[in-house]
Design a protein around this motif. Structure first.
Motif, PDB file in Angstrom:
ATOM      1  N   GLN A 103     -51.103  56.489  44.366  1.00  0.00           N
ATOM      2  CA  GLN A 103     -50.286  57.680  44.126  1.00  0.00           C
ATOM      3  C   GLN A 103     -50.269  58.615  45.335  1.00  0.00           C
ATOM      4  N   LYS A 104     -51.245  58.480  46.231  1.00  0.00           N
ATOM      5  CA  LYS A 104     -51.306  59.339  47.417  1.00  0.00           C
ATOM      6  C   LYS A 104     -50.557  58.747  48.601  1.00  0.00           C
ATOM      7  N   ALA A 105     -49.996  57.562  48.450  1.00  0.00           N
ATOM      8  CA  ALA A 105     -49.296  56.907  49.556  1.00  0.00           C
ATOM      9  C   ALA A 105     -48.125  57.756  50.033  1.00  0.00           C
ATOM     10  N   SER A 106     -47.942  57.810  51.351  1.00  0.00           N
ATOM     11  CA  SER A 106     -46.837  58.597  51.910  1.00  0.00           C
ATOM     12  C   SER A 106     -45.812  57.728  52.628  1.00  0.00           C
ATOM     13  N   LYS A 107     -46.197  56.483  53.003  1.00  0.00           N
ATOM     14  CA  LYS A 107     -45.285  55.619  53.746  1.00  0.00           C
ATOM     15  C   LYS A 107     -45.115  54.247  53.108  1.00  0.00           C
ATOM     16  N   GLU A 108     -46.236  53.544  52.897  1.00  0.00           N
ATOM     17  CA  GLU A 108     -46.115  52.186  52.381  1.00  0.00           C
ATOM     18  C   GLU A 108     -47.399  51.745  51.680  1.00  0.00           C
ATOM     19  N   VAL A 109     -47.238  50.748  50.837  1.00  0.00           N
ATOM     20  CA  VAL A 109     -48.397  50.082  50.245  1.00  0.00           C
ATOM     21  C   VAL A 109     -48.195  48.579  50.368  1.00  0.00           C
ATOM     22  N   ILE A 110     -49.278  47.884  50.644  1.00  0.00           N
ATOM     23  CA  ILE A 110     -49.279  46.424  50.698  1.00  0.00           C
ATOM     24  C   ILE A 110     -50.174  45.939  49.571  1.00  0.00           C
ATOM     25  N   ILE A 111     -49.640  45.045  48.762  1.00  0.00           N
ATOM     26  CA  ILE A 111     -50.398  44.537  47.617  1.00  0.00           C
ATOM     27  C   ILE A 111     -50.401  43.015  47.661  1.00  0.00           C
ATOM     28  N   ILE A 160     -41.309  54.960  48.965  1.00  0.00           N
ATOM     29  CA  ILE A 160     -42.472  54.361  49.603  1.00  0.00           C
ATOM     30  C   ILE A 160     -42.220  52.862  49.714  1.00  0.00           C
ATOM     31  N   LYS A 161     -42.389  52.281  50.918  1.00  0.00           N
ATOM     32  CA  LYS A 161     -42.217  50.845  51.099  1.00  0.00           C
ATOM     33  C   LYS A 161     -43.295  50.099  50.312  1.00  0.00           C
ATOM     34  N   ILE A 162     -42.867  49.105  49.573  1.00  0.00           N
ATOM     35  CA  ILE A 162     -43.814  48.284  48.808  1.00  0.00           C
ATOM     36  C   ILE A 162     -43.697  46.849  49.285  1.00  0.00           C
ATOM     37  N   LYS A 163     -44.767  46.341  49.854  1.00  0.00           N
ATOM     38  CA  LYS A 163     -44.844  44.945  50.268  1.00  0.00           C
ATOM     39  C   LYS A 163     -45.768  44.250  49.275  1.00  0.00           C
ATOM     40  N   LEU A 164     -45.173  43.441  48.426  1.00  0.00           N
ATOM     41  CA  LEU A 164     -45.907  42.878  47.298  1.00  0.00           C
ATOM     42  C   LEU A 164     -45.900  41.357  47.364  1.00  0.00           C
ATOM     43  N   ALA A 165     -47.093  40.780  47.408  1.00  0.00           N
ATOM     44  CA  ALA A 165     -47.243  39.326  47.452  1.00  0.00           C
ATOM     45  C   ALA A 165     -48.149  38.886  46.318  1.00  0.00           C
ATOM     46  N   LEU A 166     -47.658  37.944  45.500  1.00  0.00           N
ATOM     47  CA  LEU A 166     -48.426  37.487  44.348  1.00  0.00           C
ATOM     48  C   LEU A 166     -48.553  35.972  44.347  1.00  0.00           C
ATOM     49  N   SER A 167     -49.714  35.514  43.937  1.00  0.00           N
ATOM     50  CA  SER A 167     -49.904  34.091  43.682  1.00  0.00           C
ATOM     51  C   SER A 167     -49.812  33.866  42.174  1.00  0.00           C
ATOM     52  N   VAL A 202     -53.098  51.024  51.687  1.00  0.00           N
ATOM     53  CA  VAL A 202     -52.268  52.228  51.545  1.00  0.00           C
ATOM     54  C   VAL A 202     -52.080  52.882  52.903  1.00  0.00           C
ATOM     55  N   ASP A 203     -50.807  52.982  53.347  1.00  0.00           N
ATOM     56  CA  ASP A 203     -50.446  53.640  54.609  1.00  0.00           C
ATOM     57  C   ASP A 203     -51.182  53.073  55.812  1.00  0.00           C
ATOM     58  N   LYS A 204     -51.673  51.849  55.691  1.00  0.00           N
ATOM     59  CA  LYS A 204     -52.460  51.204  56.757  1.00  0.00           C
ATOM     60  C   LYS A 204     -53.627  52.085  57.205  1.00  0.00           C
ATOM     61  N   LYS A 205     -54.149  52.834  56.231  1.00  0.00           N
ATOM     62  CA  LYS A 205     -55.313  53.702  56.497  1.00  0.00           C
ATOM     63  C   LYS A 205     -56.470  53.397  55.544  1.00  0.00           C
ATOM     64  N   GLU A 206     -56.124  53.032  54.310  1.00  0.00           N
ATOM     65  CA  GLU A 206     -57.147  52.744  53.305  1.00  0.00           C
ATOM     66  C   GLU A 206     -56.938  51.338  52.766  1.00  0.00           C
ATOM     67  N   ILE A 207     -58.033  50.678  52.448  1.00  0.00           N
ATOM     68  CA  ILE A 207     -57.942  49.346  51.870  1.00  0.00           C
ATOM     69  C   ILE A 207     -58.962  49.197  50.749  1.00  0.00           C
ATOM     70  N   LEU A 208     -58.522  48.601  49.664  1.00  0.00           N
ATOM     71  CA  LEU A 208     -59.413  48.292  48.551  1.00  0.00           C
ATOM     72  C   LEU A 208     -59.281  46.797  48.286  1.00  0.00           C
ATOM     73  N   LEU A 225     -62.490  51.030  51.624  1.00  0.00           N
ATOM     74  CA  LEU A 225     -62.778  51.514  52.968  1.00  0.00           C
ATOM     75  C   LEU A 225     -61.673  52.464  53.414  1.00  0.00           C
ATOM     76  N   ASN A 226     -62.064  53.595  53.919  1.00  0.00           N
ATOM     77  CA  ASN A 226     -61.105  54.538  54.486  1.00  0.00           C
ATOM     78  C   ASN A 226     -61.200  54.424  56.006  1.00  0.00           C
ATOM     79  N   SER A 227     -60.685  53.314  56.519  1.00  0.00           N
ATOM     80  CA  SER A 227     -60.776  53.023  57.953  1.00  0.00           C
ATOM     81  C   SER A 227     -59.405  52.610  58.458  1.00  0.00           C
ATOM     82  N   GLU A 228     -58.785  53.458  59.249  1.00  0.00           N
ATOM     83  CA  GLU A 228     -57.451  53.181  59.756  1.00  0.00           C
ATOM     84  C   GLU A 228     -57.451  51.934  60.634  1.00  0.00           C
ATOM     85  N   PHE A 229     -58.492  51.777  61.467  1.00  0.00           N
ATOM     86  CA  PHE A 229     -58.587  50.617  62.355  1.00  0.00           C
ATOM     87  C   PHE A 229     -58.638  49.315  61.547  1.00  0.00           C
ATOM     88  N   PHE A 230     -59.513  49.269  60.552  1.00  0.00           N
ATOM     89  CA  PHE A 230     -59.668  48.056  59.747  1.00  0.00           C
ATOM     90  C   PHE A 230     -58.416  47.788  58.926  1.00  0.00           C
TER      91      PHE A 230
END
Length: 261
Positions: free
Chosen positions: A147-155, A181-188, A217-223, A239-244
């Protein structure tokens, strides 16, 4: 007799009754219509207690009194009881949700938020990483960061997992779409289920053969989840790591070519 005792124990737990209430209700269901004396004899509940138990069951809606003399009782069929209990749980949950929502506007909650922001050692969001345990806790935390995403989410996850979360996350997806918000969604998983999910959330989905479950989320956070199988005791790492997050997102997009919305 052993089967009967096992049945009594299970029914007691299923319907939140005590032992005497369970025995009396079962006796009524078996007899159909019975007097207190007949119920006491069938159920082997002391006659002195049978009247109190019948009164308790009547208040809970498990039995009704037949009109006429002598006084006799009728057991309510299990299906009706089950539906009544389900409605009670649903009603209680809705009331609890309203009650919890109202807490946000209370003076005490404002103080809690202030304490969190201005404590002696305030938490710096950029320094955070955490292990989150339990399916419900993970889902709630995931919903918050999406819900805090401002640009994109990758799932990237499996169709079954998203389908399981659909009721909880449908509004979140609608908000993401509404906010562009851009949504990049990949499912198996099952292709038919993927198509169904695609229609429900209104977002194009890329089918992949990747056994992984992560959200960026926004290429800054990953779960990301530590196991591929859905389990009430799931563990996820946030992880709240923009680099990672950027590096992981780039590798993922190059590997499977997720299409942008």
């Amino acid at each position: 007799m052993l089967v009967r005792q096992e049945l009594i124990s299970r029914i007691k737990d299923y319907f939140d009754l005590n032992i005497y209430e369970t025995k009396v209700w079962l006796a009524l269901l078996g007899k159909g219509v019975a007097s207190a004396g007949e119920i006491a004899e069938i159920s082997r509940v002391p006659r002195s207690r049978t009247y109190d138990v019948l009164e308790s069951l009547e208040k809970k809606g498990f039995t009704i009194i037949k009109l006429g003399k002598p006084v006799k009782y009728i057991g309510i069929k299990p299906h009706m009881i089950l539906e009544k209990l389900k409605n009670n749980v649903r009603s209680d949950a809705e009331e609890r949700i309203i009650s919890l929502s109202n807490i946000k506007t209370s003076e005490e909650f404002v103080k809690l938020e202030k304490l969190y922001r201005e404590g002696l050692n305030p938490v710096k969001h950029e320094d955070l990483s955490a292990a989150i345990k339990g399916r419900s806790n993970i889902s709630n935390y995931l919903k918050e960061i999406l819900q805090k995403a401002s640009k994109e989410v990758i799932i990237c996850t499996n169709a079954g997992e998203i389908n399981f979360k659909l009721k909880l996350f449908q509004q979140t997806f609608e908000d993401l779409n509404k906010n562009n918000i851009k949504i990049k969604l990949a499912l198996s998983g099952d292709e038919k289920l993927i198509k169904k999910i695609e229609k429900v959330i209104g977002t194009k989905i890329k089918k992949v053969d990747v056994d992984a479950k992560f959200f960026i989320v926004d290429k800054k956070e990953i779960l990301f989840y530590l196991s591929k199988n859905s389990d009430p005791n799931d563990t996820a790492i946030w992880l709240n790591s923009e680099f990672f997050a950027q590096a992981f997102a780039t590798l993922f997009e190059r590997a499977i070519g997720v299409e942008e919305k």
